[in-house]
Design a protein around this motif. Structure first.
Motif, PDB file in Angstrom:
ATOM      1  N   GLY A   1      -2.979   3.687  -3.031  1.00  0.00           N
ATOM      2  CA  GLY A   1      -3.589   2.413  -3.377  1.00  0.00           C
ATOM      3  C   GLY A   1      -2.600   1.276  -3.215  1.00  0.00           C
ATOM      4  O   GLY A   1      -1.529   1.422  -2.629  1.00  0.00           O
TER       5      GLY A   1
ATOM      6  N   TRP B   1       0.875  -1.182   0.000  1.00  0.00           N
ATOM      7  CA  TRP B   1       0.000   0.000   0.000  1.00  0.00           C
ATOM      8  C   TRP B   1       0.909   1.228   0.000  1.00  0.00           C
ATOM      9  O   TRP B   1       1.719   1.406   0.896  1.00  0.00           O
ATOM     10  CB  TRP B   1      -0.903  -0.040   1.226  1.00  0.00           C
ATOM     11  CG  TRP B   1      -1.576   1.257   1.579  1.00  0.00           C
ATOM     12  CD1 TRP B   1      -1.885   2.283   0.733  1.00  0.00           C
ATOM     13  CD2 TRP B   1      -2.030   1.685   2.870  1.00  0.00           C
ATOM     14  NE1 TRP B   1      -2.494   3.313   1.400  1.00  0.00           N
ATOM     15  CE2 TRP B   1      -2.595   2.973   2.721  1.00  0.00           C
ATOM     16  CE3 TRP B   1      -2.015   1.096   4.126  1.00  0.00           C
ATOM     17  CZ2 TRP B   1      -3.137   3.668   3.787  1.00  0.00           C
ATOM     18  CZ3 TRP B   1      -2.557   1.800   5.195  1.00  0.00           C
ATOM     19  CH2 TRP B   1      -3.114   3.074   5.022  1.00  0.00           C
TER      20      TRP B   1
ATOM     21  N   ARG C   1      -3.870  -0.055  -7.754  1.00  0.00           N
ATOM     22  CA  ARG C   1      -5.326  -0.186  -7.590  1.00  0.00           C
ATOM     23  C   ARG C   1      -5.749   0.696  -6.417  1.00  0.00           C
ATOM     24  O   ARG C   1      -5.376   0.452  -5.273  1.00  0.00           O
ATOM     25  CB  ARG C   1      -5.693  -1.644  -7.322  1.00  0.00           C
ATOM     26  CG  ARG C   1      -7.183  -1.903  -7.157  1.00  0.00           C
ATOM     27  CD  ARG C   1      -7.924  -1.804  -8.452  1.00  0.00           C
ATOM     28  NE  ARG C   1      -7.440  -2.763  -9.440  1.00  0.00           N
ATOM     29  CZ  ARG C   1      -8.008  -2.936 -10.628  1.00  0.00           C
ATOM     30  NH1 ARG C   1      -9.079  -2.217 -10.960  1.00  0.00           N
ATOM     31  NH2 ARG C   1      -7.497  -3.790 -11.491  1.00  0.00           N
ATOM     32  N   THR C   2      -6.498   1.752  -6.717  1.00  0.00           N
ATOM     33  CA  THR C   2      -6.944   2.668  -5.666  1.00  0.00           C
ATOM     34  C   THR C   2      -7.976   1.979  -4.777  1.00  0.00           C
ATOM     35  O   THR C   2      -8.505   0.915  -5.125  1.00  0.00           O
ATOM     36  CB  THR C   2      -7.537   3.947  -6.272  1.00  0.00           C
ATOM     37  OG1 THR C   2      -8.679   3.598  -7.086  1.00  0.00           O
ATOM     38  CG2 THR C   2      -6.509   4.653  -7.155  1.00  0.00           C
ATOM     39  N   PHE C   3      -8.292   2.596  -3.643  1.00  0.00           N
ATOM     40  CA  PHE C   3      -9.188   1.960  -2.686  1.00  0.00           C
ATOM     41  C   PHE C   3     -10.643   1.954  -3.156  1.00  0.00           C
ATOM     42  O   PHE C   3     -11.474   1.268  -2.553  1.00  0.00           O
ATOM     43  CB  PHE C   3      -9.072   2.637  -1.319  1.00  0.00           C
ATOM     44  CG  PHE C   3      -7.728   2.417  -0.676  1.00  0.00           C
ATOM     45  CD1 PHE C   3      -7.147   1.166  -0.693  1.00  0.00           C
ATOM     46  CD2 PHE C   3      -7.053   3.447  -0.074  1.00  0.00           C
ATOM     47  CE1 PHE C   3      -5.913   0.938  -0.111  1.00  0.00           C
ATOM     48  CE2 PHE C   3      -5.814   3.241   0.514  1.00  0.00           C
ATOM     49  CZ  PHE C   3      -5.240   1.982   0.492  1.00  0.00           C
ATOM     50  N   ASP C   4     -10.954   2.720  -4.183  1.00  0.00           N
ATOM     51  CA  ASP C   4     -12.281   2.601  -4.781  1.00  0.00           C
ATOM     52  C   ASP C   4     -12.248   1.659  -5.983  1.00  0.00           C
ATOM     53  O   ASP C   4     -13.147   1.686  -6.827  1.00  0.00           O
ATOM     54  CB  ASP C   4     -12.843   3.974  -5.179  1.00  0.00           C
ATOM     55  CG  ASP C   4     -11.923   4.705  -6.155  1.00  0.00           C
ATOM     56  OD1 ASP C   4     -10.855   4.160  -6.496  1.00  0.00           O
ATOM     57  OD2 ASP C   4     -12.278   5.820  -6.577  1.00  0.00           O
ATOM     58  N   LYS C   5     -11.177   0.830  -6.055  1.00  0.00           N
ATOM     59  CA  LYS C   5     -11.037  -0.273  -7.013  1.00  0.00           C
ATOM     60  C   LYS C   5     -10.832   0.198  -8.448  1.00  0.00           C
ATOM     61  O   LYS C   5     -11.053  -0.569  -9.386  1.00  0.00           O
ATOM     62  CB  LYS C   5     -12.251  -1.213  -6.947  1.00  0.00           C
ATOM     63  CG  LYS C   5     -12.475  -1.846  -5.590  1.00  0.00           C
ATOM     64  CD  LYS C   5     -11.233  -2.596  -5.115  1.00  0.00           C
ATOM     65  CE  LYS C   5     -11.443  -3.222  -3.749  1.00  0.00           C
ATOM     66  NZ  LYS C   5     -10.216  -3.886  -3.256  1.00  0.00           N
ATOM     67  N   ARG C   6     -10.356   1.415  -8.636  1.00  0.00           N
ATOM     68  CA  ARG C   6     -10.019   1.887  -9.979  1.00  0.00           C
ATOM     69  C   ARG C   6      -8.527   1.704 -10.222  1.00  0.00           C
ATOM     70  O   ARG C   6      -7.721   1.956  -9.330  1.00  0.00           O
ATOM     71  CB  ARG C   6     -10.405   3.357 -10.147  1.00  0.00           C
ATOM     72  CG  ARG C   6     -11.885   3.621 -10.170  1.00  0.00           C
ATOM     73  CD  ARG C   6     -12.157   5.110 -10.375  1.00  0.00           C
ATOM     74  NE  ARG C   6     -11.634   5.904  -9.268  1.00  0.00           N
ATOM     75  CZ  ARG C   6     -11.652   7.215  -9.231  1.00  0.00           C
ATOM     76  NH1 ARG C   6     -12.157   7.908 -10.249  1.00  0.00           N
ATOM     77  NH2 ARG C   6     -11.171   7.873  -8.181  1.00  0.00           N
TER      78      ARG C   6
ATOM     79  N   ARG D   1       1.360   5.621  -0.962  1.00  0.00           N
ATOM     80  CA  ARG D   1       0.693   6.899  -1.201  1.00  0.00           C
ATOM     81  C   ARG D   1       1.758   7.989  -1.284  1.00  0.00           C
ATOM     82  O   ARG D   1       2.878   7.819  -0.791  1.00  0.00           O
ATOM     83  CB  ARG D   1      -0.302   7.213  -0.093  1.00  0.00           C
ATOM     84  CG  ARG D   1       0.292   7.428   1.281  1.00  0.00           C
ATOM     85  CD  ARG D   1      -0.795   7.601   2.322  1.00  0.00           C
ATOM     86  NE  ARG D   1      -0.260   7.706   3.666  1.00  0.00           N
ATOM     87  CZ  ARG D   1      -0.989   7.591   4.759  1.00  0.00           C
ATOM     88  NH1 ARG D   1      -2.289   7.369   4.655  1.00  0.00           N
ATOM     89  NH2 ARG D   1      -0.438   7.704   5.964  1.00  0.00           N
TER      90      ARG D   1
END
Length: 379
Positions: A219, A209, A232-237, A211
């Motif tokens: 992500g 992880w 992969r960002t935490f909103d799954k993008r 940042r």
């Protein structure tokens, strides 16, 4: 290849004219090649069963790497013999390419064998089930890519030399052309060297992880390529970051933290000032005994400030776990226990209040019915 013995044998049998003898020779060569390929497949299967009984993992990798190239090599040599036979009877111009194709094919099959062995070795050295001390997956991936690129470049140069091209001329042209390509593809090269620095410095690896306080980047790292790193960002993008970006920004890697911090400020009423000392002592004792708190790290519970409407004290401590979910469970338990301690001490949490003090001269006279009505409504 000299097939005169086979041809003399067919002639001794008086087996038709030259065209038929040629056809049967080609058929015999192809049939023999197929039989040899079948035997090779059975041989590799038998050896594979024997190797599975041993604890050595490298022999399995070597066998797996050589199985397909060996089969392809048998067919390459067999078909080249059949082509030579056809050339003897037809003398078509196209058959003059058989020998260089065979030589190039052998070189490429050797390169394929080495590349497959490198890929198999990568899987072994990163597997905790196969190695007592597995290597870092990101470093192994970088080394594997460099080795495969070296093998392919070397094979390409050998192929050019085999086809009659001068390697020195190719290298000289590459040196001159490399300057022009460097100017034209400076961004691509910047990303390449940025990826190389990521592989060498290893600020993060796949699965970490990360940042950046300088950019809107946060992500989980999914892939580190030579040009792009996929996060992969935490909103799954998926977020595709050019590697050159990492040479000019600071990157945080929370995955490598040793502890997680709890830092909270808590306020009680001014009326409960006499209880502050006992509250602080109880909270500190609770934290020292808490199973989720690492008491060997910095642990502070102190009265901190006179707030606008509260007496503020703060807690500063670290949890043993770094897991995000477990951390919040520990933090929730700590805060609930602090709430219980404050209630046990007979105190209350403060909330924003405002007190208005009026001078004695400003009194509402009850003699005025209108003002008395307003006063009664206000009460």
């Amino acid at each position: 290849m000299d097939l005169s013995l086979i041809d003399e044998w067919f002639q001794s049998l008086n087996f038709g004219d030259e065209a038929y003898r040629g056809m049967f020779q080609i058929f015999a060569v192809v049939l023999f090649t197929a039989i040899l390929s079948f035997i090779s497949s059975k041989f590799f299967s038998q050896i594979e069963r024997q190797f599975e009984k041993t604890k050595n993992l490298w022999d399995d990798t070597l066998l797996h790497a050589g199985r397909k190239p060996a089969s392809y090599l048998i067919w390459l040599l067999g078909l080249s013999v059949a082509a030579h036979t056809a050339n003897k009877y037809s003398e078509a111009e196209i058959f003059s390419l058989v020998e260089p194709i065979r030589e190039v094919g052998v070189i490429l099959l050797l390169a394929l064998f080495v590349v497959r062995f490198i890929s198999g070795a990568e899987k072994i050295v990163v597997s905790p089930e196969k190695m007592k001390e597995p290597m870092d997956a990101t470093t192994v991936s970088a080394m594997g890519k460099l080795l495969r690129a070296s093998v392919l470049i070397t094979a390409g140069l050998i192929v050019l030399q085999t086809l009659g091209y001068s390697i020195s001329g190719v290298l000289a042209f590459g040196g001159i052309g490399g300057i022009a390509v460097g100017f034209a593809a400076k961004d691509l090269l910047a990303n390449f060297f940025g990826g190389l620095m990521v592989y060498l410095d290893r600020p993060f690896k796949v699965g970490d992880w990360v940042r950046s306080p300088d950019k809107d980047i946060e992500g989980t790292v999914e892939h580190i390529g030579w040009r792009l790193t996929t996060i992969r960002t935490f909103d799954k993008r998926p977020l595709y970051v050019p590697n050159a970006t990492f040479t000019s920004i600071s990157v945080q890697n929370p995955s490598r933290m040793s502890h997680r911090r709890i830092y909270e400020t808590i306020g009680v009423r001014y009326q409960d000032g006499s209880s502050v000392n006992s509250i602080i002592a109880s909270v500190k004792d609770m934290l020292l005994k808490h199973d989720g708190i690492d008491s060997t790290q910095t642990l502070i519970v102190n009265f901190n400030a006179f707030g606008a409407s509260s007496l503020d004290f703060f807690i500063y401590t670290f949890t043993k776990t770094t897991n995000w979910i477990e951390y919040h469970e520990v933090k929730q338990d700590v805060l609930l226990k602090i709430m219980a301690i404050i209630e046990e001490q007979g105190a209350e949490f403060a909330f924003p209040t405002t007190t208005v003090h009026l001078p004695d001269e400003m009194k509402i006279s009850a003699s005025s019915p209108e003002l008395a009505g307003i006063a009664s409504e206000a009460q």
